[in-house]
Design a protein around this motif. Structure first.
Motif, PDB file in Angstrom:
ATOM      1  N   ASP A 139       0.857  -1.191   0.000  1.00  5.44           N
ATOM      2  CA  ASP A 139       0.000   0.000   0.000  1.00  5.44           C
ATOM      3  C   ASP A 139       0.887   1.233   0.000  1.00  5.44           C
ATOM      4  O   ASP A 139       1.697   1.431   0.909  1.00  5.44           O
ATOM      5  CB  ASP A 139      -0.911  -0.025   1.241  1.00  5.44           C
ATOM      6  N   GLY A 140       0.735   2.050  -1.017  1.00  8.29           N
ATOM      7  CA  GLY A 140       1.589   3.212  -1.167  1.00  8.29           C
ATOM      8  C   GLY A 140       1.429   4.241  -0.061  1.00  8.29           C
ATOM      9  O   GLY A 140       2.305   5.072   0.150  1.00  8.29           O
ATOM     10  N   MET A 141       0.328   4.222   0.634  1.00  7.95           N
ATOM     11  CA  MET A 141       0.107   5.201   1.683  1.00  7.95           C
ATOM     12  C   MET A 141       0.615   4.702   3.035  1.00  7.95           C
ATOM     13  O   MET A 141       1.034   5.499   3.867  1.00  7.95           O
ATOM     14  CB  MET A 141      -1.385   5.538   1.806  1.00  7.95           C
TER      15      MET A 141
ATOM     16  N   ASP B 101       2.719   1.564   3.509  1.00  6.10           N
ATOM     17  CA  ASP B 101       3.975   0.809   3.525  1.00  6.10           C
ATOM     18  C   ASP B 101       5.145   1.706   3.157  1.00  6.10           C
ATOM     19  O   ASP B 101       4.992   2.698   2.456  1.00  6.10           O
ATOM     20  CB  ASP B 101       3.892  -0.379   2.567  1.00  6.10           C
TER      21      ASP B 101
ATOM     22  N   LYS C 158       0.763  13.245  -3.894  1.00  7.08           N
ATOM     23  CA  LYS C 158       1.227  12.531  -2.708  1.00  7.08           C
ATOM     24  C   LYS C 158       0.059  12.205  -1.786  1.00  7.08           C
ATOM     25  O   LYS C 158       0.233  11.610  -0.732  1.00  7.08           O
ATOM     26  CB  LYS C 158       2.265  13.383  -1.966  1.00  7.08           C
TER      27      LYS C 158
ATOM     28  N   LYS D   4      -2.472  10.338  -2.560  1.00  9.45           N
ATOM     29  CA  LYS D   4      -3.119   9.084  -2.931  1.00  9.45           C
ATOM     30  C   LYS D   4      -2.048   8.080  -3.327  1.00  9.45           C
ATOM     31  O   LYS D   4      -0.912   8.447  -3.585  1.00  9.45           O
ATOM     32  CB  LYS D   4      -4.089   9.306  -4.097  1.00  9.45           C
ATOM     33  N   ASP D   5      -2.467   6.806  -3.387  1.00  6.62           N
ATOM     34  CA  ASP D   5      -1.568   5.750  -3.841  1.00  6.62           C
ATOM     35  C   ASP D   5      -1.905   5.447  -5.292  1.00  6.62           C
ATOM     36  O   ASP D   5      -2.994   4.977  -5.599  1.00  6.62           O
ATOM     37  CB  ASP D   5      -1.772   4.496  -2.969  1.00  6.62           C
ATOM     38  N   SER D   6      -0.986   5.740  -6.196  1.00  9.58           N
ATOM     39  CA  SER D   6      -1.196   5.352  -7.596  1.00  9.58           C
ATOM     40  C   SER D   6       0.035   4.577  -8.043  1.00  9.58           C
ATOM     41  O   SER D   6       1.085   4.626  -7.398  1.00  9.58           O
ATOM     42  CB  SER D   6      -1.402   6.586  -8.472  1.00  9.58           C
TER      43      SER D   6
ATOM     44  N   SER E 262       3.736   5.911  -7.698  1.00  9.86           N
ATOM     45  CA  SER E 262       3.871   7.150  -6.922  1.00  9.86           C
ATOM     46  C   SER E 262       4.866   6.979  -5.780  1.00  9.86           C
ATOM     47  O   SER E 262       5.677   7.864  -5.511  1.00  9.86           O
ATOM     48  CB  SER E 262       2.511   7.612  -6.395  1.00  9.86           C
ATOM     49  N   LYS E 263       4.842   5.782  -5.158  1.00 13.03           N
ATOM     50  CA  LYS E 263       5.719   5.607  -3.989  1.00 13.03           C
ATOM     51  C   LYS E 263       7.193   5.635  -4.400  1.00 13.03           C
ATOM     52  O   LYS E 263       7.994   6.376  -3.828  1.00 13.03           O
ATOM     53  CB  LYS E 263       5.402   4.264  -3.310  1.00 13.03           C
TER      54      LYS E 263
END
Lengths: 94, 967
Positions: free
Chosen positions: A29-31, A33, B851, B853-855, B858-859
């Motif tokens: 999860d990009g938000m 992890d 930044k 949201k998770d797309s 993006s990370k």
């Protein structure tokens, strides 16, 4: 090779596109992890000599993503599943 | 010339005489001859020169295993080098020539190499041509290639047609000899779908070469009757002239069928067909191959395998010599003598190693004259029939890395335990070396396959035949060798070479092969492998099983490249995709360019225009001044629907998409998961749950694949559905100050005013009085512009209608070059900029990557190395001297810096001549670009020998504020 598509039956491998290890389903999860977790997801793969679960895409067919269990030594395919079912079983939803 | 060696009998059709030429000399043969049998009938013993030493060589075998008789067939574009004369079917008018000699075949000037043989041992090239390295390409390689050659290509396009085909069956039987035919009868009668394939044009295998009886009939008659019966059965496909060349994964086999090789003209039919055969089971009945014995000069023309001698005598009614001696280590020797005597050919001696006899040496340089025996006595002979035993043809059993195992009883390798899945082996290929045993094993294998596939046990018994004796004593090399004894005739490998390689440390059989070239080239050592292994084993003091074999890989025999290519060559190499306006464009002077599979108009030439630049400059100027139209159908289009469509897009694009209003278009930037930009485009929201995305032309397929991956594998429960509609809609960009006025004439009932349909608006609508369409106000050119889409079937009418409506505005069609010029003027990134190394920050789009949201991507795009302040930035470049022409690929250097990679500042990605600015302009990436506007740097281009001063500008060469597209 022949891939026994769960919906369409045996199909020639030439109809498919190969992606790679099934672990690509387990996207962090990009938000929540951290970068290291994402780095491992993006870059680290096992390269087993033997049974390997891998993602194949039926591009010249019904566009299903499949999880194919294949021996990298003999090319024997022991299991073919819809990737969507595998993803759900691995805890992915929406 | 009469056929001096023609006997009576045989299976040739004497009612159909055929004339052919050999090295320009006219000869005759009969229907049913091979070139080899016809040459022998005409008394030709010398047919070629060996690969390395240019030694005189004759016909050695009668089948696919032939190492010597490689010849060139036909003339002109159809010229075919390196064909085995033993499998080339004779036809009336065939022109054949020998190869690999200078001057006449009998007096080859290159045969001097044989005198230098002491210097040319194993590994000769590796040892000799080491220094100086610069001579390799200029001297050594051309010289070696010229002397150690095979045939010559015509270097003209292949005039023949080749095809590909697909077949399915329950049981594929490889080989229509006794075992294969017996098996096919059982399987076919049990109702299996059977394909039986044989490389020969005459079914029967060794039955045609021997004088055996089956079920009380002569062998050839039995074979012909069974073949005819099988060919008539609806569940059988009987394929002659067809080689099973490879056993591939999951029961798939590769077959090469030669359709017209035996005809003078193909008559437009495919010359060969490459079949892919899907099988449930397969049965290998490929027979066996005879091998030689090593003695001095054992490769003189006239020395021949004993089984081949019987083949020529019995099948073709040809004797290879007038006085034949036989040298054998098994029971085949006596049989050869009997068959020759039955045809009243003089047999001068039978030398049997089992009686302690052996042949020490062959005499006669350009053709055998006599043999010297072990006891020193000399026997006259112009042909020596040699049998060192038979090796089962296990090749296909090894195509999936199966290893054959050694069988002492037959002194040969038999199929090992691990066969390709679904394969069984019968007959001589499985070590059943006698006729009765071969027939019985074929029947048993077929019964097992029937039981396996249907559950039923068919009642069938094997055809009756005697079991001739086959007793073999392993015997490889004669004692007290005087001179050289050949193992591999095709590559000129002698027993001495093998021993030398072994001594030099090449002990593994795989290394020995590469170092000595044993078993390489077109015959892949079919007659030489086992003999070579035996010599190696002896030299190493090991047994043959301990020494092992090299691995057999496909193809079993050579497959022409043309057959692999099939119809996919020239214009048909891949499909061509034409845009909906293609025909109109072709009528209007378009010059087309390939973009992937697409053909796109790159410019439209008008009378009086001298070069492409004239056309492109005009198209740009007229578009910017009034209005231009470009077919943009090739851009990928993806229809996205579902309750979660917006949420899905929000995760696919790096910038926010949740709140795009209905009736609006948004530019979107896609990243790979590693944070690198890989595609961009616009996506329109037609209704709450319905979006239409465009991708770049190049990435249309990839983006769709990745989106399906995200949909099915990452978020399987989102309610979203995708379909590619790239081919479904014809889409045209209408750009320029008069685009609104033009479209107002075309679009029905839609307020196109700036207020009614502002920049980035979209709508479904109709055109020309009711035809469905979609209108988007987007601009790639930087002008007031629209893209209008209609169902693809209206595409041709649409371009004609648009052009007609635009006549009053002097509308111009423009191609991809003008499109490119305008996007460079405007500063839009395209393929040159999105090269797989580009971050959003480099494009000046870093702020777009949300930044919140998770797309996808993006990370990892947050990584420090991808967000450096001193990183590359997309900028514009003007030449200081406006007359200078810029070049893509030039690297930037700060003035005064040395010209090396350490001081590299970036590179030019795209350049164009800007008609609006009147000089060359460029886009490129340069370090700290946004802080360097106005600085003069060097565009350094050592490849083109150029060094140009350029000034850094904004990437937006024209209208940086975007007033035109919003107007």
């Amino acid at each position: 090779m022949i891939i026994n598509h769960p919906l369409l039956g045996p199909r020639d491998a030439a109809e498919f596109v190969y992606k790679g290890d099934v672990g690509l389903i387990d996207r962090p999860d990009g938000m929540s992890d951290d970068l290291d977790t994402f780095h491992d997801y993006a870059y680290l793969r096992d390269n087993p000599a033997g049974e390997h679960q891998e993602l194949w895409y039926h591009e010249q067919g019904d566009r299903s993503w499949l999880v194919v269990t294949r021996s990298t030594l003999t090319h024997e395919i022991t299991k073919v599943e819809l990737a969507r079912d595998v993803a759900r079983a691995r805890g992915r939803s929406s | 010339m009469s056929q001096i060696n023609r006997l009576k009998g045989g299976l040739v059709n004497r009612g159909n005489a055929m004339s052919f030429t050999w090295n320009g000399k006219s000869m005759s043969g009969f229907e049913g001859d091979t070139l080899a049998s016809a040459l022998l009938a005409n008394g030709e013993r010398l047919v070629g020169r060996s690969f390395k030493y240019h030694r005189p060589r004759g016909i050695f075998s009668s089948g696919a295993e032939e190492p010597n008789a490689l010849v060139q067939l036909r003339k002109g574009a159809a010229q075919e080098p390196n064909t085995r004369a033993t499998v080339a079917e004779l036809f009336d008018g065939l022109e054949a020539t020998s190869q690999n000699h200078r001057g006449p075949l009998a007096w080859d000037l290159m045969s001097v190499t044989d005198l230098m043989a002491p210097f040319f041992g194993a590994g000769f090239y590796y040892k000799t041509f080491m220094w100086p390295a610069k001579l390799w390409e200029k001297l050594y390689e051309p010289a070696i290639r010229a002397s150690a050659g095979l045939g010559r290509l015509s270097k003209k396009p292949d005039p023949d047609v080749y095809d590909h085909g697909f077949l399915h069956c329950d049981l594929l039987i490889t080989g229509a000899g006794p075992a294969g035919l017996a098996a096919a009868m059982v399987a076919a009668k049990a109702g299996l779908r059977v394909i039986i394939a044989d490389e020969d044009f005459l079914p029967g295998g060794r039955l045609n070469a021997e004088t055996f009886e089956v079920d009380g009939q002569p062998g050839p008659s039995w074979a012909a009757a069974k073949a005819a019966e099988l060919a008539d059965m609806p569940n059988v496909r009987f394929m002659t002239r067809t080689t099973v060349y490879g056993a591939f994964d999951h029961g798939i086999y590769g077959l090469l069928e030669r359709k017209t090789d035996h005809l003078a003209e193909s008559g437009g039919k495919p010359r060969q067909i490459l079949w892919r055969v899907y099988t449930k089971r397969s049965l290998l009945c490929a027979g066996s191959t005879e091998r030689a014995i090593a003695f001095a000069n054992n490769e003189r023309p006239g020395v021949m395998l004993a089984g081949a001698v019987r083949d020529y005598v019995n099948r073709y009614g040809v004797t290879p010599g007038q006085k034949v001696a036989v040298f054998t280590n098994n029971d085949d020797g006596a049989r050869t003598a009997d068959d020759l005597k039955a045809q009243e050919v003089d047999v001068s001696a039978v030398i049997d190693t089992r009686k302690g006899q052996y042949v020490a040496e062959a005499k006669g340089r350009r053709g055998l004259k006599a043999i010297v025996l072990g006891d020193g006595s000399v026997v006259e002979a112009d042909c020596l029939a040699v049998s060192g035993g038979w090796s089962p043809n296990v090749h296909l059993t090894c195509h999936q890395r199966g290893r054959p195992s050694w069988n002492d009883e037959i002194a040969g390798f038999v199929p090992g335990g691990e066969l390709p899945p679904g394969m069984t082996v019968a007959g001589a290929a499985n070590g059943a070396m006698t006729l009765g045993a071969a027939l019985a094993s074929g029947v048993a294998a077929a019964k097992a396959a029937v039981k396996d596939l249907t559950g039923k046990s068919p009642r069938a018994s094997a055809p009756k035949a005697g079991d001739e004796t086959y007793e073999v004593q392993p015997y490889w090399e004669v004692p007290n060798l005087k001179g050289r004894a050949w193992v591999d005739l095709q590559n000129d490998v002698t027993t001495k070479d093998i021993r030398l390689s072994q001594k030099e440390g090449f002990r593994s059989v795989e290394l020995l092969k590469r170092y000595s070239t044993l078993g390489m080239a077109t015959d892949q050592g079919k007659t030489s492998n086992v003999l070579g292994l035996a010599v190696l084993a002896e030299a190493a003091g090991k047994s043959i099983p301990e020494t092992g074999t090299t691995i057999f890989r496909p193809p079993y025999t050579p497959v022409p490249m043309g057959a692999f290519a099939g119809r996919a060559r020239g214009q048909d190499f891949r499909p061509v995709r034409k845009t909906p306006s293609h025909n109109w464009a072709a009528e209007n002077g378009a010059d087309f360019v390939e973009v992937g599979m697409w053909l796109r108009a790159q410019w439209f030439k008008r009378p009086g225009e001298k070069g492409w630049r004239d056309s492109v400059d005009r198209e740009v100027e007229m578009t910017r001044k009034s209005v231009g139209i470009c077919d943009v159908t090739t851009l990928g289009k993806i229809d996205i629907q579902g309750r979660d469509a917006a949420e899905f897009l929000n995760r696919i694009y790096s910038n926010p998409f949740l709140k795009v209003p209905v009736g609006k278009v948004r530019y979107g930037l896609m990243l790979r998961e590693d944070g690198i930009c890989y595609d961009d485009g616009t996506t329109a929201r037609l209704s709450e749950n319905h979006f239409v995305m465009t991708t770049t032309t190049a990435n249309a397929v990839l983006v769709f694949r990745n989106m399906e991956f995200a949909r099915q594998c990452l978020w399987p429960d989102l309610d979203v559905h995708l379909i590619s509609t790239t081919d479904g809609w014809a889409q045209f960009a209408v750009a320029g100050p008069n685009s609104r006025a033009l479209l107002s004439k075309v679009v029905d009932d839609l307020d196109l005013s700036n207020e009614g349909f502002p920049f980035m608006a979209c709508s479904e609508c109709t055109v020309f009085g009711g035809f469905p369409a979609r209108l988007f106000r987007i601009s790639f050119s930087g002008e007031l512009a629209y893209e209008i889409a209609v169902p693809a079937r209206y595409g041709d009418s649409m371009i004609r209608g648009l052009m007609k409506a635009g006549e009053e505005f002097d509308v111009t069609p423009y191609g991809t070059e003008a499109l490119g010029v305008m996007r460079i003027e405007k500063g839009h990134a395209a393929g040159n900029e999105l090269n797989g190394q580009t971050t959003a920050a480099m494009l000046g789009l870093g702020g777009m990557v949300s930044k919140k949201k998770d797309s996808i991507g993006s990370k990892l795009s947050e990584r420090e190395g991808m967000n450096r302040e001193d990183d590359m930035r997309l900028m514009g470049f003007h030449p200081v001297d406006k007359a200078d022409k810029l070049d893509a690929g030039a690297h930037f250097l700060t003035q005064g810096d040395p010209e090396d990679m350490a001081h590299d500042q970036g590179w030019m990605t795209s350049v164009a001549y800007s008609p609006e600015l009147g000089h060359s302009i460029g886009l490129g990436f340069i370090k700290r670009g946004k802080d360097r506007v106005g600085e003069v740097v060097r565009a350094f281009d050592p490849v083109r020998g150029k060094d140009t001063k350029v000034v850094i500008t904004s990437a937006h060469h024209i209208d940086p504020e975007g007033d035109r597209q919003r107007g």
